[in-house]
Design a protein around this motif. Structure first.
Motif, PDB file in Angstrom:
ATOM      1  N   GLU A 194       0.691  -1.276   0.006  1.00  0.00           N
ATOM      2  CA  GLU A 194      -0.023   0.149  -0.121  1.00  0.00           C
ATOM      3  C   GLU A 194       0.804   1.399   0.175  1.00  0.00           C
ATOM      4  N   VAL A 195       2.212   1.225   0.832  1.00  0.00           N
ATOM      5  CA  VAL A 195       2.815   2.271   0.570  1.00  0.00           C
ATOM      6  C   VAL A 195       3.306   2.496  -0.480  1.00  0.00           C
ATOM      7  N   MET A 196       3.775   1.593  -1.341  1.00  0.00           N
ATOM      8  CA  MET A 196       4.273   1.732  -2.774  1.00  0.00           C
ATOM      9  C   MET A 196       3.315   2.197  -3.747  1.00  0.00           C
ATOM     10  N   ARG A 197       1.825   1.610  -3.516  1.00  0.00           N
ATOM     11  CA  ARG A 197       0.853   1.779  -4.326  1.00  0.00           C
ATOM     12  C   ARG A 197       0.567   3.580  -4.238  1.00  0.00           C
ATOM     13  N   ARG A 198       0.714   3.749  -3.117  1.00  0.00           N
ATOM     14  CA  ARG A 198       0.553   5.447  -2.782  1.00  0.00           C
ATOM     15  C   ARG A 198       1.662   6.011  -3.641  1.00  0.00           C
ATOM     16  N   TYR A 199       2.939   5.706  -3.420  1.00  0.00           N
ATOM     17  CA  TYR A 199       3.784   6.543  -3.951  1.00  0.00           C
ATOM     18  C   TYR A 199       3.949   6.580  -5.447  1.00  0.00           C
ATOM     19  N   LEU A 200       3.661   5.325  -6.091  1.00  0.00           N
ATOM     20  CA  LEU A 200       3.458   5.300  -7.345  1.00  0.00           C
ATOM     21  C   LEU A 200       2.248   6.265  -7.966  1.00  0.00           C
ATOM     22  N   ARG A 201       1.150   6.084  -7.203  1.00  0.00           N
ATOM     23  CA  ARG A 201       0.036   7.476  -7.563  1.00  0.00           C
ATOM     24  C   ARG A 201       0.729   8.570  -7.425  1.00  0.00           C
ATOM     25  N   TYR A 202       1.406   8.944  -6.659  1.00  0.00           N
ATOM     26  CA  TYR A 202       1.538  10.429  -6.387  1.00  0.00           C
ATOM     27  C   TYR A 202       2.888  10.678  -7.550  1.00  0.00           C
ATOM     28  N   ALA A 203       3.671   9.657  -8.076  1.00  0.00           N
ATOM     29  CA  ALA A 203       4.523  10.054  -9.174  1.00  0.00           C
ATOM     30  C   ALA A 203       3.947   9.642 -10.405  1.00  0.00           C
ATOM     31  N   GLY A 204       2.703   9.578 -10.543  1.00  0.00           N
ATOM     32  CA  GLY A 204       2.043   9.267 -11.878  1.00  0.00           C
ATOM     33  C   GLY A 204       2.660   8.246 -12.454  1.00  0.00           C
ATOM     34  N   ASP A 205       2.871   7.142 -11.842  1.00  0.00           N
ATOM     35  CA  ASP A 205       3.611   5.866 -12.440  1.00  0.00           C
ATOM     36  C   ASP A 205       2.662   4.877 -12.693  1.00  0.00           C
ATOM     37  N   PRO A 206       2.322   4.163 -14.005  1.00  0.00           N
ATOM     38  CA  PRO A 206       1.261   3.401 -14.083  1.00  0.00           C
ATOM     39  C   PRO A 206       1.557   2.146 -13.754  1.00  0.00           C
ATOM     40  N   ARG A 207       2.677   1.653 -13.092  1.00  0.00           N
ATOM     41  CA  ARG A 207       2.750   0.397 -12.536  1.00  0.00           C
ATOM     42  C   ARG A 207       1.806   0.143 -11.790  1.00  0.00           C
ATOM     43  N   LEU A 208       1.471  -1.355 -11.998  1.00  0.00           N
ATOM     44  CA  LEU A 208       0.618  -2.079 -11.027  1.00  0.00           C
ATOM     45  C   LEU A 208       1.352  -2.507  -9.703  1.00  0.00           C
ATOM     46  N   VAL A 209       0.741  -2.784  -8.398  1.00  0.00           N
ATOM     47  CA  VAL A 209       1.470  -3.257  -7.387  1.00  0.00           C
ATOM     48  C   VAL A 209       0.593  -4.329  -7.018  1.00  0.00           C
ATOM     49  N   GLU A 210       1.325  -5.459  -6.774  1.00  0.00           N
ATOM     50  CA  GLU A 210       0.600  -6.778  -6.279  1.00  0.00           C
ATOM     51  C   GLU A 210       1.370  -7.335  -4.973  1.00  0.00           C
ATOM     52  N   ARG A 211       0.590  -7.618  -4.156  1.00  0.00           N
ATOM     53  CA  ARG A 211       0.989  -8.208  -2.836  1.00  0.00           C
ATOM     54  C   ARG A 211       1.257  -9.692  -2.960  1.00  0.00           C
ATOM     55  N   VAL A 212       2.422 -10.346  -3.021  1.00  0.00           N
ATOM     56  CA  VAL A 212       2.988 -11.490  -3.164  1.00  0.00           C
ATOM     57  C   VAL A 212       3.149 -12.065  -1.921  1.00  0.00           C
ATOM     58  N   PRO A 213       2.747 -12.864  -1.095  1.00  0.00           N
ATOM     59  CA  PRO A 213       3.132 -13.131   0.241  1.00  0.00           C
ATOM     60  C   PRO A 213       4.640 -13.631   0.383  1.00  0.00           C
ATOM     61  N   ASP A 214       4.860 -14.486  -0.691  1.00  0.00           N
ATOM     62  CA  ASP A 214       6.512 -15.000  -0.405  1.00  0.00           C
ATOM     63  C   ASP A 214       7.563 -14.169  -1.318  1.00  0.00           C
ATOM     64  N   ALA A 215       7.096 -12.923  -1.707  1.00  0.00           N
ATOM     65  CA  ALA A 215       8.004 -11.973  -2.265  1.00  0.00           C
ATOM     66  C   ALA A 215       9.165 -11.603  -1.361  1.00  0.00           C
ATOM     67  N   ARG A 216      10.190 -11.444  -1.782  1.00  0.00           N
ATOM     68  CA  ARG A 216      11.469 -11.286  -0.587  1.00  0.00           C
ATOM     69  C   ARG A 216      11.988  -9.825  -0.966  1.00  0.00           C
ATOM     70  N   TYR A 217      12.521  -9.350   0.343  1.00  0.00           N
ATOM     71  CA  TYR A 217      13.074  -8.121   0.150  1.00  0.00           C
ATOM     72  C   TYR A 217      14.533  -8.158   0.524  1.00  0.00           C
ATOM     73  N   PHE A 218      15.337  -7.883  -0.747  1.00  0.00           N
ATOM     74  CA  PHE A 218      16.834  -8.038  -0.642  1.00  0.00           C
ATOM     75  C   PHE A 218      17.019  -9.563  -0.413  1.00  0.00           C
ATOM     76  N   GLY A 219      16.527 -10.373  -0.772  1.00  0.00           N
ATOM     77  CA  GLY A 219      16.817 -11.759  -0.530  1.00  0.00           C
ATOM     78  C   GLY A 219      16.121 -12.275   0.998  1.00  0.00           C
ATOM     79  N   GLY A 220      15.647 -11.394   1.607  1.00  0.00           N
ATOM     80  CA  GLY A 220      14.868 -12.013   3.028  1.00  0.00           C
ATOM     81  C   GLY A 220      13.580 -12.165   2.916  1.00  0.00           C
ATOM     82  N   LYS A 221      13.175 -13.029   3.695  1.00  0.00           N
ATOM     83  CA  LYS A 221      11.531 -13.390   3.791  1.00  0.00           C
ATOM     84  C   LYS A 221      11.073 -12.226   4.756  1.00  0.00           C
TER      85      LYS A 221
END
Length: 251
Positions: A194-221
């Motif tokens: 949701e943070v990223m969705r808001r950021y991209l909306r402010y920036a006018g960036d058309p990319r979609l944001v999907e929540r993926v439960p097993d997505a990693r952050y810099f390799g970390g769960k």
């Protein structure tokens, strides 16, 4: 009071230097460009002569697991020895909220090693653990994009503006050492996607944001509370929308 900021010409360091100078202190921004090399130790004894406080915000140029660990361990040992020799009375280290909760994130584990060196040093200390910065949202989005969609874990996120980080670091530097950890975070907490969705909306960036439960952050769960303070934290004043509008006006 003489304060040395290691990494004082970087994103966080330059603003911390400015904040401390505005408060009337003698501040040295230490970096290779000013003749101070944290990895070789060159220039450290001269920079720390007469210093009361050292604020360490230096960052590794590489995120490769072995390289980042070697960087923080080498830098930490060199700095601890130089501080001991100079009689520094307070070491303030910038670290990351959640370092001890993501054992599969190599960068976080390198910060754990850095924190241990700080605790084991003879110099009184304060470790300031911060949440992620607003200023990194663009690169996080780019690194998490696949096929035009930003895929992120759904854990909670509480990013903070670098200006707030600098102000809170300056406060810590001017206070007595706590010989422990202070956590700092932004004023808003919500799911990462949701943070990223808001950021991209402010920036006018058309990319979609999907929540993926097993997505990693810099390799970390990422669990629900991996990246946010678990106890009371010192909060910044700048929310995401205010930060974005300010950044856009500067750009």
């Amino acid at each position: 009071m003489k304060i040395v900021v290691i990494g004082g010409n970087g994103l966080v360091g330059s603003r911390t230097v400015a904040s401390l100078r505005e408060a009337g202190h003698e501040v040295l921004a230490a970096s290779p460009s000013t003749g101070v090399d944290i990895l070789t130790g060159e220039g450290l004894p001269q920079a720390l002569t007469g210093a009361d406080v050292v604020v360490d915000v230096v960052n590794s140029p590489s995120f490769e697991p072995q390289a980042v660990l070697a960087f923080f361990e080498t830098a930490g040992r060199n700095l601890a020895a130089a501080e001991r020799a100079a009689g520094v009375r307070h070491h303030v280290a910038l670290s990351i909220v959640g370092t001890d909760r993501m054992p599969d994130n190599a960068y976080f584990q390198a910060k754990v090693a850095q924190e241990k060196l700080v605790r084991d040093s003879a110099t009184p200390f304060t470790i300031v653990r911060s949440t992620q910065f607003f200023e990194f949202l663009s690169s996080i989005a780019d690194g998490s994009t696949s096929g035009g969609t930003v895929r992120l874990p759904g854990g909670l996120f509480q990013p903070i503006a670098v200006d707030d980080v600098a102000a809170l670091l300056a406060d810590a530097a001017l206070a007595a050492p706590c010989n422990g950890i202070i956590e700092i975070a932004g004023p808003e907490r919500m799911p990462f996607d949701e943070v990223m969705r808001r950021y991209l909306r402010y920036a006018g960036d058309p990319r979609l944001v999907e929540r993926v439960p097993d997505a990693r952050y810099f390799g970390g769960k990422v669990g629900e509370f991996s990246l946010v303070p678990l106890t009371e934290a010192r909060l910044g004043q700048i929310d995401l929308e205010t930060w974005f509008r300010s950044s856009a006006s500067i750009a």
